[in-house]
Design an enzyme around this catalytic site. Structure first.
Site, PDB file in Angstrom:
ATOM      1  N   CYS A  63       0.815  -1.216   0.000  1.00  9.90           N
ATOM      2  CA  CYS A  63       0.000   0.000   0.000  1.00  9.90           C
ATOM      3  C   CYS A  63       0.853   1.273   0.000  1.00  9.90           C
ATOM      4  CB  CYS A  63      -0.913  -0.008   1.224  1.00  9.90           C
ATOM      5  SG  CYS A  63      -1.862   1.500   1.444  1.00  9.90           S
ATOM      6  N   TRP A  96      -7.610  -7.199   4.614  1.00  8.95           N
ATOM      7  CA  TRP A  96      -6.208  -7.449   4.997  1.00  8.95           C
ATOM      8  C   TRP A  96      -6.132  -8.499   6.087  1.00  8.95           C
ATOM      9  CZ3 TRP A  96      -3.195  -5.425   1.542  1.00  8.95           C
ATOM     10  CH2 TRP A  96      -3.483  -4.189   0.954  1.00  8.95           C
ATOM     11  N   ARG A 129     -14.885   0.956   5.669  1.00  9.74           N
ATOM     12  CA  ARG A 129     -13.864   0.055   5.184  1.00  9.74           C
ATOM     13  C   ARG A 129     -12.737  -0.052   6.195  1.00  9.74           C
ATOM     14  NH1 ARG A 129     -14.005  -1.119  -0.171  1.00  9.74           N
ATOM     15  NH2 ARG A 129     -11.743  -1.132  -0.356  1.00  9.74           N
ATOM     16  N   ALA A 130     -12.092  -1.186   6.226  1.00 11.41           N
ATOM     17  CA  ALA A 130     -10.992  -1.435   7.167  1.00 11.41           C
ATOM     18  C   ALA A 130      -9.671  -1.266   6.424  1.00 11.41           C
ATOM     19  CB  ALA A 130     -11.108  -2.838   7.758  1.00 11.41           C
ATOM     20  N   THR A 131      -9.123  -0.071   6.496  1.00 11.07           N
ATOM     21  CA  THR A 131      -7.952   0.286   5.698  1.00 11.07           C
ATOM     22  C   THR A 131      -6.687   0.339   6.541  1.00 11.07           C
ATOM     23  OG1 THR A 131      -8.371   2.646   6.094  1.00 11.07           O
ATOM     24  CG2 THR A 131      -9.390   1.660   4.141  1.00 11.07           C
ATOM     25  N   VAL A 132      -5.560   0.384   5.859  1.00  8.92           N
ATOM     26  CA  VAL A 132      -4.260   0.655   6.474  1.00  8.92           C
ATOM     27  C   VAL A 132      -3.723   1.931   5.845  1.00  8.92           C
ATOM     28  CG1 VAL A 132      -3.671  -1.710   7.095  1.00  8.92           C
ATOM     29  CG2 VAL A 132      -3.149  -0.890   4.787  1.00  8.92           C
ATOM     30  N   GLU A 147      -5.518   7.976   8.926  1.00 10.19           N
ATOM     31  CA  GLU A 147      -5.273   8.807   7.754  1.00 10.19           C
ATOM     32  C   GLU A 147      -3.772   8.959   7.560  1.00 10.19           C
ATOM     33  OE1 GLU A 147      -4.671  10.743   4.733  1.00 10.19           O
ATOM     34  OE2 GLU A 147      -6.820  10.346   5.062  1.00 10.19           O
ATOM     35  N   SER A 148      -3.262   8.449   6.455  1.00 12.22           N
ATOM     36  CA  SER A 148      -1.809   8.410   6.260  1.00 12.22           C
ATOM     37  C   SER A 148      -1.184   9.801   6.257  1.00 12.22           C
ATOM     38  CB  SER A 148      -1.463   7.677   4.967  1.00 12.22           C
ATOM     39  OG  SER A 148      -1.920   8.389   3.826  1.00 12.22           O
ATOM     40  N   TYR A 194      -5.376   5.142  -9.361  1.00 15.76           N
ATOM     41  CA  TYR A 194      -6.529   4.359  -8.887  1.00 15.76           C
ATOM     42  C   TYR A 194      -7.794   4.744  -9.649  1.00 15.76           C
ATOM     43  CZ  TYR A 194      -3.793   2.505  -5.024  1.00 15.76           C
ATOM     44  OH  TYR A 194      -2.856   1.843  -4.277  1.00 15.76           O
TER      45      TYR A 194
END
Length: 324
Positions: A63, A96, A129-132, A147-148, A194
């Site tokens: 990612c 994930w 959603r389950a994000t990284v 939040e990156s 994307y």
């Protein structure tokens, strides 16, 4: 995704679409900030004080958004301060997953199997959603931030004397320029690839691809005379750009149909990427096998899960250490 704390459907990469069939990215839900004193940051609530061994980072090496935070963790010397777990690269029907794939880890903090379980530990009624990436507070047993862009900045300045001062990724005198550069590349390139890959109409795809390659051409001209995005000063803008460029030929060119040119066709951008790879600590955040296995496991785009042998990259990824 999760609906009221229950995993309700198989993982799907398209989060939402606009009226033209374009890809729309979900907004992050947890927006607290770690600060030196524990006071509240730009968003969220107070109570997240900078401390060694209190926080844990959940990431995926495939990612680009998670890789932003990995690079900052390395450059700011926080690898011994913030522990880390790495999911497997494959995008499963449950999102994930932790496991034994080379370069991945188990979840040794919360002992979960899937990332979505981290979200329900923080909020039993979570919907989304389950994000990284996820920045987890081991003391309060909750998610600080997912939040990156926020995590990148708090790793830069939120840990005070616990962090390495060699790099200031968001210096005050360049803040306005950095924000403008970030805005200029996010929609058109970082998220543009994307938008191309997950477009559901020809119009949306064409617009996205035009954005991607017009931006690459502008950047190629910029780096003909600049070492970094801000000139001679390495900054968070370079991290945000690098994580997209290093994945371009590996995944976006083929799988996401951004195939007008390879990154290798841009000599100044290629030199720029190599210069960043040469910065101590950066190369070990790049895992080619995770990137290829992960992207090509997206069933909607590659139903037979065939991973290409190539491309052969011209970059030298000198990795003297491994992530830990």
């Amino acid at each position: 995704m999760l609906v009221n704390g229950v995993w309700s459907a198989n993982w799907h990469p398209v989060q939402a679409t606009d009226q033209q069939g374009g890809f729309v990215r979900q907004s992050s839900s947890f927006r607290n900030w770690i600060t030196v004193s524990g006071e509240a940051g730009p968003t969220g609530e107070a109570g997240f004080k900078a401390e060694a061994n209190r926080y844990h980072l959940y990431v995926a090496l495939i990612c680009p958004w998670a890789s932003r935070t990995l690079i900052a963790r390395e450059l700011k010397g926080l690898s011994s301060i913030i522990s880390m777990s790495v999911v497997e690269p494959f995008l499963t029907d449950n999102g994930w997953q932790f496991g034994g794939f080379a370069g991945a880890t188990l979840d040794q903090v919360n002992h979960t199997t899937f990332i979505h379980e981290i979200y329900t530990l923080a909020d039993v009624h979570y919907t989304g959603r389950a994000t990284v990436p996820i920045l987890w507070d081991k003391q309060r047993q909750t998610i600080v931030n997912n939040e990156s862009a926020d995590i990148l900045r708090m790793l830069n300045s939120g840990f005070g004397s616990l962090a390495n001062t060699q790099y200031d990724l968001y210096p005050a005198h360049l803040a306005t320029q950095i924000d403008a550069f970030n805005d200029s590349i996010y929609h058109r390139l970082n998220n543009g690839v994307y938008r191309a890959g997950f477009a559901t109409t020809q119009q949306a795809y064409d617009e996205a691809v035009d954005d991607v390659f017009n931006t690459l051409q502008t950047l190629e001209q910029h780096f003909a005379s600049h070492q970094f995005a801000m000139g001679q000063q390495f900054s968070e803008s370079d991290i945000r750009l690098f994580v997209t460029l290093i994945r371009f030929d590996l995944a976006y060119y083929g799988l996401f149909k951004c195939n007008l040119k390879l990154l290798a066709d841009y000599p100044h951008l290629s030199r720029y990427v190599q210069n960043i790879l040469n910065i101590p600590g950066v190369a070990k955040t790049v895992n080619i096998e995770h990137i290829k296995q992960g992207y090509y496991s997206i069933k909607d785009l590659n139903p037979n899960a065939i991973v290409p042998k190539g491309p052969i990259l011209n970059f030298q990824l000198i990795q003297t250490e491994t992530l830990k």
